[in-house]
Write an enzyme that holds these catalytic residues in place. Structure first.
Site, PDB file in Angstrom:
ATOM      1  N   HIS A 174       0.919  -1.357   0.167  1.00 53.36           N
ATOM      2  CA  HIS A 174      -0.258  -0.377  -0.394  1.00 53.36           C
ATOM      3  C   HIS A 174       0.539   1.109   0.132  1.00 53.36           C
ATOM      4  CE1 HIS A 174      -3.537  -2.092   0.579  1.00 53.36           C
ATOM      5  NE2 HIS A 174      -3.153  -3.284   1.364  1.00 53.36           N
ATOM      6  N   ASN A 223     -10.410  -2.438   2.325  1.00 50.68           N
ATOM      7  CA  ASN A 223     -10.092  -3.047   1.018  1.00 50.68           C
ATOM      8  C   ASN A 223     -11.303  -2.690   0.483  1.00 50.68           C
ATOM      9  OD1 ASN A 223      -6.940  -3.197   1.090  1.00 50.68           O
ATOM     10  ND2 ASN A 223      -7.363  -5.624   0.590  1.00 50.68           N
TER      11      ASN A 223
END
Ligand code: HDE
Length: 696
Positions: free
Chosen positions: A71, A145
């Site tokens: 990420h 997510n």
């Protein structure tokens, strides 16, 4: 005065206006000149004595902190969560149980997983959707997510998954993509990832915008009420503008044209006051449901279909402020799954349990010490009292004599504050008293053994267009895999999911015959009901709101048509950009000059949801051999976009090869009234019939 003279020692070319404008060192000492290193004579050598230069360079040398292992590429924005349907019967957390209308500040960071910090936004990848709620009772992070399941069931496999997905260690590529041997090798040897594979091969991994995707807490958590009663919960974010994705070929082109496509989109929407919103929903269920459910609710590779447990909307999040400083906020924000507050609790999901260790640990490395909670973006907005002290960059050491407990400072002397804080059984966090038992084992529960049933359920719940995209994505990715045995193994898994899909991919990669099925740990359930909620297209919002129309104009473009299009788009809540052969714009039919937002080769049709081409016949002839103009039209056609045009553009449309293929997705807007009809059509977002025709 020449530039050289301006920068000569001591001559500050911009005089400070007030006291606050005087440059200082980090120690606060005023600086006379920070453009010339102190030297022995104008031609050097430079003197080490220059404390101003050394401080400047020293700080510069340390500007970077380690990027996130996963990420790394992300974009953060501020907002507010408003509680619309309090649930005190389920949780005692004030953020969800307070008064209707209660507002809680939030910070949200959207991200991709695999790519480095500088990688393109439209990589085919899961998007991180991490929300930090600054609640009255401490920070609560839903580090979620845009996909409700995950690749693996046990956290101990995470380093392997990420190593396999990231660039191969020997060569350092490919960047930000899973289309390579290592990834498909790993997942094809980890059947638990098959449900997630279906999701990542769907259009969910190429979202049109952060604003147009769902978010999920993924794991099952617990809500605990005032009486200590616990229920299971899954968290959902539902975008008010609906969901939307781009097409893979479009994504590849956008990455080249505008690698910042998603962050620019978010920044621009907020900057324009067009604040994106999501509803927060909860799926709540009890132990009896968990026991009866076909799968284990602790298994993060499974969803609970919304049709089985409806999503109850409890509040709305509005993102309304861009960061002031990207590094200070987006880069330094430290999300932690273990940041929960009284009234919310973990479950025994082995993935979540592992994450609860990993996030705190990673912040220590990235932010350099245990005091990262003192950085404003991470600091709770409620009072903080504890005896933690010292360490790197300590900014809020406790005051007073007592830095331990129990202590007797303050007792009876009237200065209660001196004794410092104490734990409070009434208000403080208490874990749900879940009974635990069992021997110590390194084992996966039998209840986690079904790897294909929900993968199939996801696939069959998609519309035919989406199913085709999935087959194409799998074919694309496996075509980038060099080893035949890995390709075959993957198809051996697909056969458990859907024979038709397996066959399409098999043909797509040119295998003469279907490989054998991979042995399954458990026979899949083939008849799980379809879950329409899983499809993007089946849940299309039927609105053009928040989307972007690109109008390509050139000399002589009909002024009435252009303004009708702009008005109709504005009425539908859409944004408009003008594209022209020159950024200065073009002179319209009424003699007015309309400035362009983009020059044609910087404003390709891939960055718009729908396009219009409005120009005179002379201009259409002038640009009918211009490659960017041809691509503009051609790509809009290939990507199933709605296209508005005036008949004068025929020469350009002919050389783009689309004139004879014009279908109902093309709208003649010669009459201003047609502009509204065009924008109404755009509410369908894409003219999918065109894809179907091409495939026949
Ligand atoms: Fe993460 N993950 N993760 N993850 N994750 C990180 O934390 C980790 C997982 C997610 O915008 C890291 O601060 C492990 C699932 C997001 O800053 C790290 C496992 C989900 C973000 C980490 C997982 C996520 C991260 C890297 C397996 C969806 C970005 C930097 C058990 C529910 C947050 C950091 C942001 C970031 C570990 C699996 C979401 C290394 C060990 C499942 C959105 O701590």
């Amino acid at each position: 005065m020449s530039q050289f003279e301006l920068s000569k020692g001591g001559a500050n070319h911009q005089k400070p206006e007030g006291k606050d404008d005087v440059m200082t060192t980090a120690q606060g000492a005023p600086v006379a000149d920070d453009q010339n290193w102190l030297k022995a004579g104008a031609r050097g050598p430079s003197l080490l004595e220059d404390h101003i230069a050394r401080e400047k360079i020293f700080h510069f040398d340390h500007e970077r902190i380690p990027e996130r292992v996963v990420h790394a590429r992300g974009y953060g924005v501020h907002g507010t969560f408003e509680l619309t349907d309090p649930i005190p019967e389920l949780t005692r957390a004030p953020v969800l149980a307070g008064e209707k209308g209660k507002k809680t500040p939030v910070f949200v960071r959207f991200s991709t997983v695999a790519g480095n910090k500088g990688s393109p936004d439209l990589a085919r990848d899961v998007r991180g959707f991490a929300v930090k709620f600054y609640t009255d009772e401490g920070n609560w992070d839903i580090v979620g997510n845009n996909i409700p399941v995950f690749f693996i069931q046990d956290a101990i496999k995470f380093p392997d998954l990420i190593h396999a997905a990231k660039p191969a260690p020997d060569r350092g590529f490919p960047q930000a993509q899973t289309a390579h041997d290592n990834f498909w090798d790993f997942v094809s040897l980890s059947p638990e990832s098959m449900n997630m594979i279906m999701w990542i091969m769907s259009d969910r991994t190429i979202p049109r915008s952060f604003r147009l995707m769902e978010g999920f807490g993924v794991h099952t958590f617990r809500l605990v009420n005032e009486k200590g009663e616990a229920k299971f919960v899954k968290f959902h974010w539902k975008p008010r503008l609906g969901m939307q994705s781009v097409i893979w070929n479009e994504a590849l082109k956008i990455n080249g044209m505008d690698p910042d496509f998603h962050r620019r989109d978010m920044w621009a929407a907020i900057d324009a006051g067009d604040f994106p919103q999501w509803d927060l929903g909860v799926q709540v269920f009890d132990q009896a449901f968990a026991d009866a459910f076909e799968f284990d609710v602790l298994d993060a590779t499974k969803i609970i279909p919304e049709e089985q447990v409806p999503v109850r909307i409890v509040g709305t999040m509005t993102l309304d402020a861009n960061v002031d400083n990207f590094f200070a906020e987006t880069e330094q924000v430290a999300f932690c799954t273990q940041n929960i507050v009284p009234g919310i609790d973990f479950t025994e999901d082995p993935l979540l349990q592992g994450r609860n260790f990993s996030y705190l640990d990673t912040q220590l490395k990235r932010l350099g010490g245990p005091n990262f909670t003192h950085i404003p973006i991470n600091a709770p907005k409620c009072p903080v009292h504890h005896f933690q002290q010292d360490g790197h960059m300590a900014m809020q050491n406790p005051k007073g004599r007592a830095n331990y407990e129990p202590n007797s400072w303050g007792a009876g002397d009237g200065a209660e504050a001196n004794r410092g804080p104490r734990g409070c059984p009434m208000r403080g966090f208490t874990s749900a008293p879940v009974a635990l038992e069992g021997a110590k084992v390194r084992e996966r529960s039998e209840t986690f053994a079904d790897h294909y049933s929900q993968a199939r359920q996801f696939y069959v719940s998609q519309s035919p267009v989406e199913q085709t995209h999935m087959a194409n994505a799998l074919t694309f990715e496996l075509s980038k895999v060099g080893r035949m045995d890995i390709r075959k193994r993957m198809i051996g898994h697909l056969r458990h999911i859907d024979e038709g899909l397996a066959r399409q991919v098999c043909e797509g990669i040119g295998l003469p015959e279907m490989p054998d099925k991979v042995p399954a740990a458990r026979d899949p359930i083939a008849d799980l009901p379809e879950s329409p909620a899983l499809s993007i297209i089946r849940n299309a919002p039927n609105s053009f709101k928040g989307r972007k129309l690109g109008i390509y104009i050139a000399e002589g473009a009909d002024a009435g048509v252009v303004s009708a299009l702009k008005d109709a788009a504005a009425k539908a809540g859409a944004m408009v950009e003008i594209i022209a052969p020159h950024v200065a714009g073009a002179k319209l039919s009424d003699g007015t000059m309309l400035e362009a937002d983009e020059k044609i080769d910087g404003g390709p049709s891939v960055v718009y949801d729908a396009v219009a081409v409005v120009m005179s016949e002379a201009s259409a002839r002038r640009y009918d051999a211009d490659k960017p103009s041809i691509d503009f039209v051609n790509d809009a056609f290939a990507h199933a976009k709605f296209v508005a045009y005036v008949p004068a553009v025929q020469p350009l449309f002919e050389s783009a090869g689309v004139w004879k293929w014009m279908d109902e997705g093309f709208v003649d807007v010669s009459k201003p009234a047609d502009a509204e009809a065009f924008i109404e059509k755009c509410a369908q977002l894409r003219f999918w019939d065109r894809e179907a025709v091409k495939q026949d």
